[in-house]
Design a protein around this motif. Sequence first.
Motif, PDB file in Angstrom:
ATOM      1  N   TYR A  10      13.794 -13.975  -1.383  1.00 55.41           N
ATOM      2  CA  TYR A  10      12.931 -12.990  -0.706  1.00 55.41           C
ATOM      3  C   TYR A  10      13.493 -11.572  -0.872  1.00 55.41           C
ATOM      4  N   GLY A  11      14.816 -11.434  -0.682  1.00 55.07           N
ATOM      5  CA  GLY A  11      15.450 -10.123  -0.811  1.00 55.07           C
ATOM      6  C   GLY A  11      15.427  -9.600  -2.230  1.00 55.07           C
ATOM      7  N   VAL A  12      15.713 -10.491  -3.210  1.00 53.36           N
ATOM      8  CA  VAL A  12      15.735 -10.069  -4.616  1.00 53.36           C
ATOM      9  C   VAL A  12      14.349  -9.626  -5.082  1.00 53.36           C
ATOM     10  N   VAL A  13      13.334 -10.414  -4.724  1.00 52.54           N
ATOM     11  CA  VAL A  13      11.963 -10.053  -5.103  1.00 52.54           C
ATOM     12  C   VAL A  13      11.563  -8.717  -4.471  1.00 52.54           C
ATOM     13  N   THR A  14      11.976  -8.505  -3.222  1.00 57.04           N
ATOM     14  CA  THR A  14      11.668  -7.239  -2.547  1.00 57.04           C
ATOM     15  C   THR A  14      12.271  -6.057  -3.301  1.00 57.04           C
ATOM     16  N   LEU A  15      13.549  -6.184  -3.691  1.00 58.72           N
ATOM     17  CA  LEU A  15      14.212  -5.097  -4.417  1.00 58.72           C
ATOM     18  C   LEU A  15      13.537  -4.833  -5.756  1.00 58.72           C
ATOM     19  N   ILE A  16      13.154  -5.913  -6.458  1.00 64.44           N
ATOM     20  CA  ILE A  16      12.505  -5.747  -7.764  1.00 64.44           C
ATOM     21  C   ILE A  16      11.179  -5.008  -7.620  1.00 64.44           C
ATOM     22  N   VAL A  17      10.382  -5.413  -6.630  1.00 61.16           N
ATOM     23  CA  VAL A  17       9.075  -4.782  -6.424  1.00 61.16           C
ATOM     24  C   VAL A  17       9.240  -3.318  -6.012  1.00 61.16           C
ATOM     25  N   MET A  18      10.215  -3.053  -5.142  1.00 61.93           N
ATOM     26  CA  MET A  18      10.424  -1.665  -4.708  1.00 61.93           C
ATOM     27  C   MET A  18      10.911  -0.784  -5.850  1.00 61.93           C
ATOM     28  N   CYS A  19      11.774  -1.329  -6.696  1.00 65.44           N
ATOM     29  CA  CYS A  19      12.291  -0.554  -7.826  1.00 65.44           C
ATOM     30  C   CYS A  19      11.224  -0.321  -8.893  1.00 65.44           C
ATOM     31  N   SER A  20      10.099  -1.013  -8.794  1.00 62.76           N
ATOM     32  CA  SER A  20       9.019  -0.819  -9.764  1.00 62.76           C
ATOM     33  C   SER A  20       8.300   0.508  -9.545  1.00 62.76           C
ATOM     34  N   GLY A  21       8.585   1.152  -8.411  1.00 59.93           N
ATOM     35  CA  GLY A  21       7.927   2.419  -8.125  1.00 59.93           C
ATOM     36  C   GLY A  21       6.714   2.292  -7.224  1.00 59.93           C
ATOM     37  N   MET A  22       6.375   1.072  -6.819  1.00 65.49           N
ATOM     38  CA  MET A  22       5.240   0.861  -5.932  1.00 65.49           C
ATOM     39  C   MET A  22       5.547   1.468  -4.563  1.00 65.49           C
ATOM     40  N   PRO A  23       4.593   2.130  -3.918  1.00 59.58           N
ATOM     41  CA  PRO A  23       4.823   2.669  -2.571  1.00 59.58           C
ATOM     42  C   PRO A  23       5.349   1.593  -1.629  1.00 59.58           C
ATOM     43  N   ILE A  24       6.221   1.990  -0.705  1.00 61.43           N
ATOM     44  CA  ILE A  24       6.931   1.037   0.153  1.00 61.43           C
ATOM     45  C   ILE A  24       5.974   0.123   0.911  1.00 61.43           C
ATOM     46  N   ALA A  25       4.918   0.695   1.496  1.00 59.20           N
ATOM     47  CA  ALA A  25       3.991  -0.118   2.286  1.00 59.20           C
ATOM     48  C   ALA A  25       3.378  -1.231   1.431  1.00 59.20           C
ATOM     49  N   PHE A  26       2.898  -0.874   0.233  1.00 58.43           N
ATOM     50  CA  PHE A  26       2.265  -1.870  -0.638  1.00 58.43           C
ATOM     51  C   PHE A  26       3.283  -2.869  -1.172  1.00 58.43           C
ATOM     52  N   ALA A  27       4.510  -2.400  -1.435  1.00 61.31           N
ATOM     53  CA  ALA A  27       5.550  -3.304  -1.928  1.00 61.31           C
ATOM     54  C   ALA A  27       5.850  -4.382  -0.893  1.00 61.31           C
ATOM     55  N   LEU A  28       6.013  -3.977   0.361  1.00 64.74           N
ATOM     56  CA  LEU A  28       6.292  -4.957   1.420  1.00 64.74           C
ATOM     57  C   LEU A  28       5.124  -5.907   1.608  1.00 64.74           C
ATOM     58  N   GLY A  29       3.909  -5.378   1.559  1.00 68.75           N
ATOM     59  CA  GLY A  29       2.722  -6.218   1.714  1.00 68.75           C
ATOM     60  C   GLY A  29       2.577  -7.226   0.595  1.00 68.75           C
ATOM     61  N   VAL A  30       2.817  -6.783  -0.638  1.00 71.32           N
ATOM     62  CA  VAL A  30       2.701  -7.679  -1.795  1.00 71.32           C
ATOM     63  C   VAL A  30       3.716  -8.818  -1.704  1.00 71.32           C
ATOM     64  N   VAL A  31       4.959  -8.483  -1.366  1.00 71.64           N
ATOM     65  CA  VAL A  31       6.001  -9.514  -1.257  1.00 71.64           C
ATOM     66  C   VAL A  31       5.645 -10.508  -0.153  1.00 71.64           C
ATOM     67  N   ALA A  32       5.218  -9.991   1.007  1.00 75.90           N
ATOM     68  CA  ALA A  32       4.893 -10.866   2.134  1.00 75.90           C
ATOM     69  C   ALA A  32       3.743 -11.807   1.792  1.00 75.90           C
ATOM     70  N   ILE A  33       2.683 -11.279   1.209  1.00 73.81           N
ATOM     71  CA  ILE A  33       1.501 -12.109   0.887  1.00 73.81           C
ATOM     72  C   ILE A  33       1.827 -13.115  -0.213  1.00 73.81           C
ATOM     73  N   THR A  34       2.660 -12.708  -1.183  1.00 73.98           N
ATOM     74  CA  THR A  34       3.053 -13.631  -2.265  1.00 73.98           C
ATOM     75  C   THR A  34       3.811 -14.827  -1.695  1.00 73.98           C
ATOM     76  N   PHE A  35       4.738 -14.576  -0.783  1.00 75.36           N
ATOM     77  CA  PHE A  35       5.507 -15.682  -0.195  1.00 75.36           C
ATOM     78  C   PHE A  35       4.648 -16.513   0.754  1.00 75.36           C
ATOM     79  N   MET A  36       3.674 -15.876   1.381  1.00 75.43           N
ATOM     80  CA  MET A  36       2.732 -16.648   2.196  1.00 75.43           C
ATOM     81  C   MET A  36       1.955 -17.620   1.320  1.00 75.43           C
ATOM     82  N   TYR A  37       1.564 -17.173   0.141  1.00 75.34           N
ATOM     83  CA  TYR A  37       0.773 -18.004  -0.782  1.00 75.34           C
ATOM     84  C   TYR A  37       1.574 -19.208  -1.283  1.00 75.34           C
ATOM     85  N   PHE A  38       2.856 -18.978  -1.626  1.00 76.89           N
ATOM     86  CA  PHE A  38       3.641 -20.042  -2.245  1.00 76.89           C
ATOM     87  C   PHE A  38       4.401 -20.923  -1.238  1.00 76.89           C
ATOM     88  N   PHE A  39       4.744 -20.390  -0.084  1.00 80.24           N
ATOM     89  CA  PHE A  39       5.644 -21.119   0.810  1.00 80.24           C
ATOM     90  C   PHE A  39       5.078 -21.372   2.205  1.00 80.24           C
TER      91      PHE A  39
END
Length: 449
Positions: A10-39
């Motif tokens: 969860y932490g590694v994916v968060t760092l990768i998404v944030m380092c992609s340049g995506m705005p913080i709000a959308f980065a957190l939302g994308v990570v949360a929804i992705t993990f909701m979908y898979f887990f």
Amino acid sequence: MSDLTLGALYGVVTLIVMCSGMPIAFALGVVAITFMYFFMPASSLDTVTQNVYEEMASITLLSIPLFILKGAAIGKSPAGKDLYSAIHTWLHKIPGGLGIANVFACALFAAMAGSSPATCSAIGSAGIPEMRKRGYSPGFAAGIIAAGGTLGILLPPSITMILYAVASEQSLGRLFLAGIGPGILLVALFAGYAVFRARKEYAMAKAIYEAGGDKSPYLDTEHFTLREKVEMLPRVLPFIILLIGVMVALYGGYATPSETAGLGAMLALVLIAVVYNVWRPKDLSPILASTIKESTMLLLIIGMSLLYSYVMSYLHISQSAAQWVVDMHLSRWVLLTVILLMVVVFGFFLPPVSIILMTAPIILPPLKDAGFDLIWFGIVMTVVMEMGLIHPPVGLNIFVIKNIAPDIPLKDVIWGVMPFLGLMLVAVVLLCLFPSIATGLPDMMMGAK
């Protein structure tokens, strides 16, 4: 997959998404929804909007846009410049008086705006040119404004404190009161350094002039008559009335924090209408636009951060991480040091809002079990996050300074803030040695917990 392994992923994916340049709000939302979908169960995706709404349906969070409106009303009018000019008039004879005036102006403005970038921008736009015109080095001028601006998240009403109160389920009134003592401590440390640095720069300028070099504006003396000083007082009086009115309403028990925020916003709008004739729609438009833009951005970050924390809790990531920390059996002060170092590292990449909402579920239970007062810790954590606002690579206030003084090299700005980072570290040590600096005032006014 174990909870800790899932947490690491969860932490590694968060760092990768944030380092992609995506705005913080959308980065957190994308990570949360992705993990909701898979887990998480498939039905959980149907409750995303409901979860975000329920997490944000807090009367405490309602005060944030109102405090932002109050800050915008002051920051988008000539009020900040007037406040700074009045304080400078009275302090100009003190060595480093101009630097001290900037610190005091930042503290007063921060106590009304509750925002570090707003404080930096409002006071810096007037203070930095004035300091440079009088011979202060660009790095020192930039550093003292950047550091003074950080008081916006410590002195009440602080938006950061509001979020910490929500995340930790602590009394917002106590947190506001607890921030006053450390805020005064930092003002004193910054002002003391301003005197020391000004004396040093004055001595250097004098030595250069006596050796046949150019005369620095440092060596020119200013003089204000008593009449000019008295004429400046009315410029400060409206701010004092606004500040006292808000504090009396909040701590006198006449209004809740949200009601106080509304009162402060209305008083600020009345102040700029009466004093500065800012009341026409075209004058109010920038204020309202700035409020809507900043409130939307901040509340979106809060909503996505809360969803992110909800997923952490559902997957037992936060509980497992907290238990892992407890199982290390660290002494209470080593535990505190490790947690604060973690906050410092997060401060390289994240704003205080995200740090609080993302880390609170993990760090607060072990700290509570170790016997730390969470009100006290909230203040210590806030000072550490203040350091994050002025240290590279993503110190927000550094870039605010670059925006209002683009001719000052980034290197000079960074070196200019370094002494203030050291002073903030001193403040953290003093708070650890003397916790009553933070807890004394709330205990005296609201009773010991």
